[in-house]
Design an enzyme around this catalytic site. Structure first.
Site, PDB file in Angstrom:
ATOM      1  N   TYR A 278       0.794  -1.240   0.000  1.00 37.26           N
ATOM      2  CA  TYR A 278       0.000   0.000   0.000  1.00 37.26           C
ATOM      3  C   TYR A 278       0.824   1.287   0.000  1.00 37.26           C
ATOM      4  O   TYR A 278       0.507   2.222  -0.750  1.00 37.26           O
ATOM      5  CB  TYR A 278      -1.036  -0.028   1.145  1.00 37.26           C
ATOM      6  CG  TYR A 278      -2.240  -0.864   0.744  1.00 37.26           C
ATOM      7  CD1 TYR A 278      -3.335  -0.270   0.140  1.00 37.26           C
ATOM      8  CD2 TYR A 278      -2.235  -2.243   0.902  1.00 37.26           C
ATOM      9  CE1 TYR A 278      -4.423  -1.029  -0.279  1.00 37.26           C
ATOM     10  CE2 TYR A 278      -3.310  -3.019   0.490  1.00 37.26           C
ATOM     11  CZ  TYR A 278      -4.401  -2.408  -0.098  1.00 37.26           C
ATOM     12  OH  TYR A 278      -5.471  -3.169  -0.529  1.00 37.26           O
TER      13      TYR A 278
ATOM     14  N   GLU B 175      -8.626  -6.825   4.287  1.00 41.43           N
ATOM     15  CA  GLU B 175      -7.881  -7.923   3.638  1.00 41.43           C
ATOM     16  C   GLU B 175      -7.220  -8.834   4.671  1.00 41.43           C
ATOM     17  O   GLU B 175      -7.215 -10.061   4.499  1.00 41.43           O
ATOM     18  CB  GLU B 175      -6.869  -7.350   2.630  1.00 41.43           C
ATOM     19  CG  GLU B 175      -7.604  -6.850   1.386  1.00 41.43           C
ATOM     20  CD  GLU B 175      -6.827  -5.877   0.515  1.00 41.43           C
ATOM     21  OE1 GLU B 175      -5.584  -5.826   0.605  1.00 41.43           O
ATOM     22  OE2 GLU B 175      -7.481  -5.153  -0.264  1.00 41.43           O
TER      23      GLU B 175
HETATM   24  C1  HEM Z   1      -7.663  -4.462  -8.675  1.00 39.54           C
HETATM   25  C2  HEM Z   1      -8.588  -0.358  -6.243  1.00 39.54           C
HETATM   26  C3  HEM Z   1      -4.422  -0.874  -3.823  1.00 39.54           C
HETATM   27  C4  HEM Z   1      -3.160  -4.417  -6.897  1.00 39.54           C
HETATM   28  C5  HEM Z   1      -8.277  -3.321  -8.193  1.00 39.54           C
HETATM   29  C6  HEM Z   1      -9.571  -2.835  -8.637  1.00 39.54           C
HETATM   30  C7  HEM Z   1      -9.820  -1.691  -7.980  1.00 39.54           C
HETATM   31  C8  HEM Z   1      -8.694  -1.426  -7.099  1.00 39.54           C
HETATM   32  C9  HEM Z   1     -11.043  -0.800  -8.103  1.00 39.54           C
HETATM   33  C10 HEM Z   1     -10.463  -3.504  -9.693  1.00 39.54           C
HETATM   34  C11 HEM Z   1     -11.274  -4.565  -9.022  1.00 39.54           C
HETATM   35  C12 HEM Z   1     -12.069  -5.388 -10.019  1.00 39.54           C
HETATM   36  O1  HEM Z   1     -11.489  -6.293 -10.601  1.00 39.54           O
HETATM   37  O2  HEM Z   1     -13.248  -5.085 -10.241  1.00 39.54           O
HETATM   38  C13 HEM Z   1      -7.551  -0.160  -5.355  1.00 39.54           C
HETATM   39  C14 HEM Z   1      -7.478   0.917  -4.380  1.00 39.54           C
HETATM   40  C15 HEM Z   1      -6.310   0.775  -3.702  1.00 39.54           C
HETATM   41  C16 HEM Z   1      -5.635  -0.397  -4.250  1.00 39.54           C
HETATM   42  C17 HEM Z   1      -8.539   2.000  -4.197  1.00 39.54           C
HETATM   43  C18 HEM Z   1      -5.714   1.612  -2.599  1.00 39.54           C
HETATM   44  C19 HEM Z   1      -6.391   2.151  -1.614  1.00 39.54           C
HETATM   45  C20 HEM Z   1      -3.708  -1.872  -4.452  1.00 39.54           C
HETATM   46  C21 HEM Z   1      -2.372  -2.296  -4.082  1.00 39.54           C
HETATM   47  C22 HEM Z   1      -2.007  -3.278  -4.967  1.00 39.54           C
HETATM   48  C23 HEM Z   1      -3.123  -3.484  -5.871  1.00 39.54           C
HETATM   49  C24 HEM Z   1      -1.564  -1.725  -2.920  1.00 39.54           C
HETATM   50  C25 HEM Z   1      -0.679  -4.007  -5.032  1.00 39.54           C
HETATM   51  C26 HEM Z   1       0.365  -3.540  -5.600  1.00 39.54           C
HETATM   52  C27 HEM Z   1      -4.282  -4.723  -7.641  1.00 39.54           C
HETATM   53  C28 HEM Z   1      -4.303  -5.762  -8.661  1.00 39.54           C
HETATM   54  C29 HEM Z   1      -5.612  -5.783  -9.166  1.00 39.54           C
HETATM   55  C30 HEM Z   1      -6.347  -4.759  -8.443  1.00 39.54           C
HETATM   56  C31 HEM Z   1      -3.124  -6.626  -9.092  1.00 39.54           C
HETATM   57  C32 HEM Z   1      -6.151  -6.673 -10.286  1.00 39.54           C
HETATM   58  C33 HEM Z   1      -5.876  -5.961 -11.559  1.00 39.54           C
HETATM   59  C34 HEM Z   1      -5.959  -6.816 -12.778  1.00 39.54           C
HETATM   60  O3  HEM Z   1      -5.520  -7.951 -12.718  1.00 39.54           O
HETATM   61  O4  HEM Z   1      -6.426  -6.311 -13.779  1.00 39.54           O
HETATM   62  N1  HEM Z   1      -7.775  -2.455  -7.249  1.00 39.54           N
HETATM   63  N2  HEM Z   1      -6.415  -0.933  -5.243  1.00 39.54           N
HETATM   64  N3  HEM Z   1      -4.130  -2.629  -5.525  1.00 39.54           N
HETATM   65  N4  HEM Z   1      -5.516  -4.145  -7.540  1.00 39.54           N
HETATM   66 FE1  HEM Z   1      -5.981  -2.607  -6.338  1.00 39.54          FE
END
Ligand code: HEM
Length: 392
Positions: free
Chosen positions: A95, A137
Site C-alpha cells: 500500500y 484484507e
Molecule cells: C484491482 C482499487 C491498492 C493491486 C483493483 C480494482 C480496484 C482497485 C477498483 C479492480 C477490481 C475489479 O477487478 O473489479 C484499489 C485501491 C487501492 C488499491 C482503491 C488503494 C487504496 C492496491 C495495491 C495493490 C493493488 C496496494 C498491489 C500492488 C491490484 C491488482 C488488481 C487490483 C493486481 C487486479 C488488476 C488486474 O488484474 O487487472 N484495485 N487498489 N491494488 N488491484 Fe488494487
C-alpha cells in the site's frame, strides 16, 4: 483521524481529480511499474492496455474521496475489491508503494495546481483509505486460512481431468498436490490461478469462476479458448494447448462476493452470456442438489450451438428439480435475450444473477431495472475489472 481541513480540501479537489482521474492513474501505473517492475507479476497487463484498471482505480479513489468522512458507506465496494486483492496475494506492504506513486501521479498531472497543502491532504486521505483495505484484507486472509482445508495465499494444484464442453470451452478438474481435500465455497465464487508461461517475463494471474457445486474432491474451472492473437488469451490458450492431466499450477483460495444466496427460498433466475455460464453452473448444480424445490429459470446466450457449453448438463441437473425454465438463444441466428423474453422468463419476487461479457451486461442489467426488478435483487459480475453500466 483526518483533520476537518484535510477533509474539506479532499472533498473540494475531488472533482478535479475525477476529471483527470484516468490521466493520473495512467501516469501512476507507468511510474509504479518503472520503479517496481516486480509488481507486474500481480497485474493483468491487458486490463492496463484497455484502460479498465486505470478507470476502476480512478473511480474508486474518487468515490472514497467523496465519502472520506464516512467510509463505511463504501464497505460493500471495498469488500468486493478486497476479495480480488486477497485472491492475488496483495499485502499491507504494497500500500505505501501504491500511495507514493499515486501522489506523484497527482503532482505530475496537476502541476502547480497541486499545492503542498493539497498533496498533504490527499496523502492523509490515502492513508485512511489504505488502512480500511488493509484491515478488511487481513481479516479475509485469516478467514481463508482458518477454513477447513483452507489456505491464505496460493497452493499447488494438479490437473486431474480435462473435459471438452464445446468447440471452444474446456473444463479442468483440479486437486491439491498435497493430497488434502478442497475447502467449500459459495457457488459463484472464483479462484485466481497463477502461471509461469515459458517466454513470458512475468507471472500471469487470471480469475476463473468455479463451475460446479462445492465438493471435497476437486475444484473445476471452465475456460474459453481465446483467439491466439488476442493478448488477453495467453493463459486460456496455454491451458487449452499446453497443459495436460498431471501438470500443476498455483491456485488461490476461493474468493468473490457474487454468489448464490443459499439461505433464501425465493425463485432464482440465472442469466448468462458465453462463458459467463460458469458461475451459473455452480449455482444450478448446488440448487439441484440442495434445494430442488426452488423455482429456477436458466437463460443463456451463446453465438451458436457448437459454442454452447453445458446444454446436456443443464437439462440433467434440471431433471432433478421441480419447477424449471430453460432457454438458450443463439446470436448467430439473430436471437437475443430481448426485453420481452426477460419479462416473460425472469421469475417474479426472486433473486437474479447475471454474468457475461461487457456488452451483454450493458444490455441486460438496465433492462431488468426498466422492467421493475429491484437493484437489491439483481446480482452481477463482470469479466475483469468492473466497468460503468452507463452508455459510453
Ligand atoms: C484491482 C482499487 C491498492 C493491486 C483493483 C480494482 C480496484 C482497485 C477498483 C479492480 C477490481 C475489479 O477487478 O473489479 C484499489 C485501491 C487501492 C488499491 C482503491 C488503494 C487504496 C492496491 C495495491 C495493490 C493493488 C496496494 C498491489 C500492488 C491490484 C491488482 C488488481 C487490483 C493486481 C487486479 C488488476 C488486474 O488484474 O487487472 N484495485 N487498489 N491494488 N488491484 Fe488494487
Amino acid at each position: 483521524m483526518l483533520s476537518q481541513k484535510s477533509i474539506d480540501i479532499v472533498k473540494s479537489t475531488a472533482p478535479i481529480l475525477a476529471d483527470r482521474g484516468v490521466e493520473i492513474t495512467t501516469v501512476f501505473y507507468k511510474n509504479l511499474f518503472t520503479a517496481h517492475p516486480e509488481l507486474l507479476n500481480l497485474f493483468n497487463s491487458v486490463n492496463q492496455k484497455q484502460g479498465r484498471q486505470q478507470t476502476a482505480l480512478a473511480n474508486t479513489v474518487y468515490a472514497a474521496a467523496l465519502h472520506i468522512d464516512n467510509l463505511g458507506v463504501l464497505l460493500p465496494a471495498v469488500k468486493q475489491i478486497a476479495q480480488k486483492h486477497r485472491s492475488l496475494g496483495i499485502k499491507p506492504e504494497h500500500y505505501p508503494i501504491v500511495g507514493k506513486h499515486l501522489l506523484e501521479g497527482i503532482k505530475e498531472v496537476l502541476g502547480d495546481a497541486a499545492t503542498d497543502e493539497i498533496i498533504q491532504a490527499w496523502a492523509d486521505a490515502y492513508g485512511i483509505i489504505a488502512d480500511v483495505f488493509i484491515q478488511v484484507e487481513i481479516e479475509m486472509y485469516k478467514e481463508a486460512e482458518e477454513q477447513e482445508n483452507g489456505w491464505g495465499e496460493f497452493k499447488n494444484f494438479e490437473i486431474v481431468d480435462k473435459v471438452v464442453e464445446s468447440d471452444i470451452i474446456t473444463s479442468f478438474y483440479l486437486k491439491p498436490v498435497d493430497g488434502s481435500a478442497v475447502p467449500t465455497y459459495n457457488p459463484g465464487q472464483y479462484i485466481t490461478i497463477r502461471l509461469a508461461i515459458p517466454g513470458e517475463t512475468y507471472i500471469l494471474n487470471r480469475q476463473y469462476s468455479l463451475s460446479q457445486a462445492p465438493n471435497q474432491d476437486t475444484f473445476r474451472i471452465t475456460v474459453k479458448k481465446e483467439n491466439e492473437m488476442n493478448p488477453n488469451g495467453k493463459v486460456s490458450v496455454y491451458l487449452h494447448q499446453n497443459l495436460q492431466i498431471g501438470d500443476t499450477f498455483e491456485v488461490s483460495s476461493p474468493a468473490g462476493d457474487f454468489y448464490l444466496d443459499m439461505e433464501s427460498t425465493r425463485p432464482v433466475t440465472l442469466i448468462s452470456g458465453g462463458v459467463g455460464i460458469t458461475p451459473m453452473m455452480s449455482m444450478l448444480d448446488t440448487l439441484s442438489k440442495n434445494s430442488p424445490t426452488r423455482p429456477v429459470s436458466f437463460l443463456h446466450g451463446a453465438r451458436n450451438n457448437a459454442l454452447h457449453a453445458f446444454d446436456k448438463d443443464v437439462q440433467q441437473l434440471m431433471s432433478a428439480m421441480e419447477d424449471t425454465t430453460y432457454l438458450a438463444f443463439y446470436s448467430d441466428e439473430n436471437k437475443l435475450l430481448t426485453k420481452e423474453l426477460l419479462a416473460e422468463n425472469v421469475l417474479a419476487n426472486g433473486d437474479i444473477y447475471v454474468c457475461g461479457p461487457v456488452p451483454f451486461m450493458k444490455a441486460i442489467i438496465p433492462t431488468l431495472y426498466e422492467l421493475g426488478f429491484a437493484e437489491e435483487h439483481v446480482h452481477f459480475e463482470f469479466f475483469g475489472p468492473a466497468v460503468s453500466l452507463e452508455p459510453a
